[in-house]
Design an enzyme around this catalytic site. Sequence first.
Site, mmCIF file in Angstrom:
data_model
loop_
_atom_site.group_PDB
_atom_site.id
_atom_site.type_symbol
_atom_site.label_atom_id
_atom_site.label_comp_id
_atom_site.label_asym_id
_atom_site.label_seq_id
_atom_site.Cartn_x
_atom_site.Cartn_y
_atom_site.Cartn_z
ATOM 1 C CD GLU A 268 -1.998 -3.432 -28.998
ATOM 2 O OE1 GLU A 268 -1.768 -3.326 -27.784
ATOM 3 O OE2 GLU A 268 -2.755 -4.304 -29.462
ATOM 4 C CD1 TRP A 271 -5.267 -2.493 -26.598
ATOM 5 C CD2 TRP A 271 -6.043 -2.453 -24.494
ATOM 6 N NE1 TRP A 271 -6.087 -3.593 -26.399
ATOM 7 C CE2 TRP A 271 -6.565 -3.580 -25.128
ATOM 8 C CE3 TRP A 271 -6.395 -2.195 -23.159
ATOM 9 C CZ2 TRP A 271 -7.424 -4.478 -24.487
ATOM 10 C CZ3 TRP A 271 -7.246 -3.081 -22.506
ATOM 11 C CH2 TRP A 271 -7.752 -4.204 -23.174
ATOM 12 C CD1 TRP A 299 -3.147 -11.017 -2.409
ATOM 13 C CD2 TRP A 299 -2.632 -12.179 -4.251
ATOM 14 N NE1 TRP A 299 -3.786 -10.411 -3.473
ATOM 15 C CE2 TRP A 299 -3.485 -11.110 -4.622
ATOM 16 C CE3 TRP A 299 -2.181 -13.037 -5.249
ATOM 17 C CZ2 TRP A 299 -3.887 -10.884 -5.931
ATOM 18 C CZ3 TRP A 299 -2.578 -12.809 -6.555
ATOM 19 C CH2 TRP A 299 -3.424 -11.746 -6.892
ATOM 20 C CG ASN A 334 2.023 -6.734 -24.736
ATOM 21 O OD1 ASN A 334 1.768 -6.240 -23.642
ATOM 22 N ND2 ASN A 334 1.109 -7.361 -25.461
ATOM 23 C CD1 TRP A 352 -3.471 -7.582 -8.027
ATOM 24 C CD2 TRP A 352 -2.422 -5.672 -8.553
ATOM 25 N NE1 TRP A 352 -4.254 -6.534 -7.588
ATOM 26 C CE2 TRP A 352 -3.634 -5.350 -7.898
ATOM 27 C CE3 TRP A 352 -1.605 -4.631 -8.971
ATOM 28 C CZ2 TRP A 352 -4.043 -4.038 -7.648
ATOM 29 C CZ3 TRP A 352 -2.004 -3.319 -8.728
ATOM 30 C CH2 TRP A 352 -3.202 -3.033 -8.078
ATOM 31 C CD1 TRP A 375 2.135 -4.874 -13.600
ATOM 32 C CD2 TRP A 375 1.896 -6.929 -12.735
ATOM 33 N NE1 TRP A 375 3.340 -5.523 -13.689
ATOM 34 C CE2 TRP A 375 3.228 -6.769 -13.162
ATOM 35 C CE3 TRP A 375 1.518 -8.139 -12.163
ATOM 36 C CZ2 TRP A 375 4.177 -7.795 -13.025
ATOM 37 C CZ3 TRP A 375 2.466 -9.153 -12.028
ATOM 38 C CH2 TRP A 375 3.768 -8.979 -12.450
HETATM 39 C C1 LIG Z 1 1.897 -6.607 -16.879
HETATM 40 C C2 LIG Z 1 2.051 -5.527 -17.937
HETATM 41 C C3 LIG Z 1 2.689 -4.332 -17.610
HETATM 42 C C4 LIG Z 1 2.833 -3.314 -18.569
HETATM 43 N N1 LIG Z 1 3.462 -2.146 -18.201
HETATM 44 C C5 LIG Z 1 3.575 -1.148 -19.106
HETATM 45 C C6 LIG Z 1 4.203 0.074 -18.749
HETATM 46 O O1 LIG Z 1 4.626 0.284 -17.613
HETATM 47 N N2 LIG Z 1 4.317 1.033 -19.714
HETATM 48 C C7 LIG Z 1 3.862 0.852 -20.980
HETATM 49 O O2 LIG Z 1 3.998 1.748 -21.819
HETATM 50 N N3 LIG Z 1 3.237 -0.284 -21.331
HETATM 51 C C8 LIG Z 1 3.085 -1.291 -20.443
HETATM 52 N N4 LIG Z 1 2.482 -2.468 -20.828
HETATM 53 C C9 LIG Z 1 1.888 -2.562 -22.169
HETATM 54 C C10 LIG Z 1 2.816 -3.126 -23.268
HETATM 55 O O3 LIG Z 1 3.455 -4.276 -22.818
HETATM 56 C C11 LIG Z 1 3.871 -2.131 -23.741
HETATM 57 O O4 LIG Z 1 3.277 -0.891 -24.010
HETATM 58 C C12 LIG Z 1 4.554 -2.621 -25.018
HETATM 59 O O5 LIG Z 1 5.175 -3.854 -24.784
HETATM 60 C C13 LIG Z 1 5.574 -1.599 -25.457
HETATM 61 O O6 LIG Z 1 6.262 -2.057 -26.582
HETATM 62 P P1 LIG Z 1 6.099 -1.352 -27.996
HETATM 63 O O7 LIG Z 1 6.318 0.105 -27.855
HETATM 64 O O8 LIG Z 1 6.972 -2.102 -28.938
HETATM 65 O O9 LIG Z 1 4.570 -1.632 -28.293
HETATM 66 P P2 LIG Z 1 3.723 -1.717 -29.660
HETATM 67 O O10 LIG Z 1 3.179 -3.086 -29.729
HETATM 68 O O11 LIG Z 1 4.476 -1.214 -30.817
HETATM 69 O O12 LIG Z 1 2.496 -0.744 -29.333
HETATM 70 C C14 LIG Z 1 2.577 0.671 -29.563
HETATM 71 C C15 LIG Z 1 2.253 1.433 -28.294
HETATM 72 O O13 LIG Z 1 0.915 1.135 -27.874
HETATM 73 C C16 LIG Z 1 0.850 1.165 -26.456
HETATM 74 N N5 LIG Z 1 0.465 -0.152 -25.962
HETATM 75 C C17 LIG Z 1 0.692 -1.354 -26.531
HETATM 76 N N6 LIG Z 1 0.138 -2.342 -25.803
HETATM 77 C C18 LIG Z 1 -0.423 -1.749 -24.731
HETATM 78 C C19 LIG Z 1 -1.146 -2.225 -23.606
HETATM 79 N N7 LIG Z 1 -1.420 -3.527 -23.437
HETATM 80 N N8 LIG Z 1 -1.562 -1.333 -22.688
HETATM 81 C C20 LIG Z 1 -1.317 -0.019 -22.834
HETATM 82 N N9 LIG Z 1 -0.653 0.494 -23.882
HETATM 83 C C21 LIG Z 1 -0.211 -0.358 -24.815
HETATM 84 C C22 LIG Z 1 2.244 1.510 -25.957
HETATM 85 O O14 LIG Z 1 2.304 2.889 -25.731
HETATM 86 C C23 LIG Z 1 3.125 1.080 -27.118
HETATM 87 O O15 LIG Z 1 4.352 1.770 -27.159
HETATM 88 C C24 LIG Z 1 2.315 -3.501 -19.871
HETATM 89 C C25 LIG Z 1 1.682 -4.709 -20.191
HETATM 90 C C26 LIG Z 1 1.561 -5.716 -19.243
HETATM 91 C C27 LIG Z 1 0.875 -6.999 -19.620
#
Ligand SMILES: Cc1cc2nc3c(=O)[nH]c(=O)nc-3n(C[C@H](O)[C@H](O)[C@H](O)COP(=O)(O)OP(=O)(O)OC[C@H]3O[C@@H](n4cnc5c(N)ncnc54)[C@H](O)[C@@H]3O)c2cc1C
Length: 469
Positions: A268, A271, A299, A334, A352, A375
Amino acid sequence: MTTAIWWLRRDLRLTDNQALHAALQHADSILPVFVLDDALWESPYVGGKRLAFMLGGLRAVDTDLRDRGSRLIVRRGRPADVLAQLADEAGAQTIFAEADFSPYARSRDRAVAERVALTHTDGLAVRPPGTVLKNDGDPYSVYSWFRKTWLDRALPTRSDVLPAPDAIATPDSLPSEAIPADPALPDSVPFEPGEAAAEKRLKAFIDGPIYAYDKKRDRTDLDGTSRISPYLRFGMIAARRAAVAAYHAMENAPDKAARENAETWLSEIIWRDFYIHILYHFPHVRGDNFRPAYDDLAWENDTEQFAAWCEGRTGYPLVDAAMRQLTVSGWMHNRARMVVASFLTKDLLIDWRWGERFFMQHLVDGDPASNNGGWQWAAGTGTDAQPYFRIFNPTSQASKHDPQGAYIRRWVPELADVPDEHIHEPWLMDEDTQQKAGCVIGEDYPAPVVDHKRARERTLEAYKTARGE
Ligand SMILES: Cc1cc2nc3c(=O)[nH]c(=O)nc-3n(C[C@H](O)[C@H](O)[C@H](O)COP(=O)(O)OP(=O)(O)OC[C@H]3O[C@@H](n4cnc5c(N)ncnc54)[C@H](O)[C@@H]3O)c2cc1C
């Protein structure tokens, strides 16, 4: 006596701060500066909760600096003007800053560099853009290949993590504005700003929950993820520090399964790097589809349905719970982000970009790269995106990821007394059950704004037409 400016932006920390470290090596005294950029205050992509969290982060870093004999200088204005003026006042020749890769950040930094020498350091990503490329030098647009190359490179170790300096000399003659008290962070936002809170949260996750991450990460009703995203957003913790913590957890895992859970969490973090690279190499994604094949997508953009989505009254309990979690707490799980983004783009057929902007206005972790990536992934217009024909069913997603409806009941109190068997489809309750649950559909809680099955067919048609099929 030489003085250098340390310009803080998204690196509100003293530990493992490569820009601070470079500034300290270059000069005898350091001027830590944060510019309250007018552009930030005026942007339609900025919301009060994130701004308040950032201001809290500034207060925390100021306290940490004062403990070391330094302090934060805060000035409002255009960064190029403010920094040129400060460099003059302090007799500083060089600015050190952690490189940032959004189109706005890059043009802002170019304007600054025309006035004062600006040295960029790494730190925003674990591996900065330009360092994870295909053999022919092209950037990746498929995550799994990016990840493989990312992992093939030498991994950072604990000794790479730079400790916070014990003392920082700072000239004391330069005036600073007060850190604004407004907007204030609402009590409903469950994130305390600052490096100490970030470290505490990371440690709590690495010390145990990381080993059950795979099993729990998709459950909206459980606290199975790290919730460090707001801290990474503002660099209250270094991405490298998080990656090193993940390796450490992998090494210390009690068994193979536990190790794999920690590896998933590291993926993650990768990612996050991936989307930083995408925004850097393909800056057009900021406003346009990554895949031009969808530029002509028709749209619907129904404003009433958009309002229902924003306000959490679509009649689909998981979608509504998630949107209320967002607007109240400034964060969303997430899995819920994936579901609401799919619902907006594919059930309501709303652009989106509308959802992306709304998320940026409310998320404490709102990040131009990850949010745009998320998105475009959900809309099917992005890099390594969800195929256009895969459309989440908001009801089955709910029964899978919130089986007893605890998440729904927490965020949508109108549904609190709805029996388990109806919690994901409350519109199927008969009148008597509605009365008993205190939830009359159409009065206490809305009927679904769209029929998922019909909406799905309409969307498939629209996507096929855009693709010329
Ligand atoms: C539509 C959409 C919008 C999102 N917008 C954002 C946003 O504005 N900012 C943001 O930080 N994340 C975003 N995410 C990714 C993800 O949802 C969040 O990073 C995550 O929910 C944060 O929670 P956590 O710290 O507990 O994540 P954990 O599951 O603990 O993951 C650890 C870290 O990994 C990174 N990470 C995890 N999943 C993703 C992912 N899919 N993409 C990129 N990085 C990821 C984050 O930095 C996160 O803090 C988005 C996902 C979607 C589907």
